[in-house]
Design a protein around this motif. Sequence first.
Motif, PDB file in Angstrom:
ATOM      1  N   GLU A 211       0.834  -1.208   0.000  1.00 63.43           N
ATOM      2  CA  GLU A 211       0.000   0.000   0.000  1.00 63.43           C
ATOM      3  C   GLU A 211       0.869   1.259   0.000  1.00 63.43           C
TER       4      GLU A 211
ATOM      5  N   GLN B  50       2.332   1.662  -3.412  1.00 61.76           N
ATOM      6  CA  GLN B  50       1.277   2.064  -4.337  1.00 61.76           C
ATOM      7  C   GLN B  50       1.037   3.569  -4.241  1.00 61.76           C
ATOM      8  N   ASP B  51       1.094   4.102  -3.008  1.00 64.17           N
ATOM      9  CA  ASP B  51       0.931   5.553  -2.820  1.00 64.17           C
ATOM     10  C   ASP B  51       2.076   6.315  -3.480  1.00 64.17           C
TER      11      ASP B  51
ATOM     12  N   GLY C  10       1.677   5.910  -7.384  1.00 61.69           N
ATOM     13  CA  GLY C  10       0.497   6.638  -7.847  1.00 61.69           C
ATOM     14  C   GLY C  10      -0.505   5.756  -8.560  1.00 61.69           C
ATOM     15  N   HIS C  11      -1.633   6.334  -8.907  1.00 62.33           N
ATOM     16  CA  HIS C  11      -2.709   5.596  -9.565  1.00 62.33           C
ATOM     17  C   HIS C  11      -2.362   5.348 -11.027  1.00 62.33           C
ATOM     18  N   GLY C  12      -3.005   4.363 -11.593  1.00 62.90           N
ATOM     19  CA  GLY C  12      -2.749   4.023 -12.996  1.00 62.90           C
ATOM     20  C   GLY C  12      -1.738   2.911 -13.157  1.00 62.90           C
TER      21      GLY C  12
ATOM     22  N   THR D  81       0.019  -0.693 -11.050  1.00 58.11           N
ATOM     23  CA  THR D  81      -0.196  -1.681  -9.999  1.00 58.11           C
ATOM     24  C   THR D  81       1.139  -2.220  -9.510  1.00 58.11           C
TER      25      THR D  81
END
Length: 249
Positions: free
Chosen positions: A190, A193-194, A197-199, A201
Amino acid sequence: MASARIRSGLPLLNRILRSDSLSTQRSAIQRSVLTPAFTASQPSKNLSTSTAQKEEKIKLPITLYGGTGNYASALFVAAKRSKVLDQVESEILDLIEASKKSPKFSLFLKDLSVRADTRVKAINEICATAKFSEITKNFLVIVAENGRLNYLESIVNKFKQLTMADKGIIKAIVTTIMPLPPQEEKELKETLQDIIGHGKTVEIEQKIDPSILGGIMIEFEQKLFDMSIRTRAKQMERFLREPVDFDAL
C-alpha cells in the motif's frame, strides 16, 4: 507447448556441438564480451521482419541501462512495433525455462568458447524446432553472433520488466532476511502504491538474503532504497574511521 518443443530440439544442439569437436578445439583465451550491435533507437533494422512498412514510433514504458538493457529495449520495441509482444515474451520465457531444465543447453548458453557460427547454427535449429516467431529468432541470432548468450537470462529479466511496465505493473523486489508476514507485506504494498500513484499496480517479489543482516532493501523502477543493517553498519564504520575535528565542536 513451446518449452516441450525446445526440449525436443536439444538432441539437434547436441549433434551440432559434437560435430564441431568443441572438446578439442577450446581456445585458451575466452572470447571477450562484445558491445551490443544495436541500441534501443535502431531495433527494426536488426529485428524486424519487414522494412517496407512505415515504422511506428514506440515509447519505452521505463528506461533501462547497460548492455543488457539495450538488448531488452531493442527487443521490446521491435516486438511492440510488429504487434507480437505477448508471443515474443512467451517464447523467450519458454527458452529460459528450457535452459533451466537442461544442463547441456544451459552450459551451451554460458560457454564463450563456442564458435560464433556454431552458436548461430544451434540457435537457428532450436528456433525452427520450437516454431519461434521471426522477431524472436532474429533477436537470438544477434545475441548469439555478438557472444552475449551468457547474458540471455539477464536480458530476458529486463525485457520482462518492460512488458510488465507496459501493462501498468511495477515489480518491487523486496529483500529481507526472512519472509515478510502477510500484514507487513500488505502495508508495504500500500505504501509503494501511494508512492507510484494511480494508474499502475505494484507487484511485490520477496527475496531472502541473510547477508544483509537485517532491515530491508526495496528496488523498483531503477531505484534502490537500502535500509539494511549491513549498509548501516558500513556507514557507521566509515563515520567512526573519519578523524574528528574537535576545534569545530
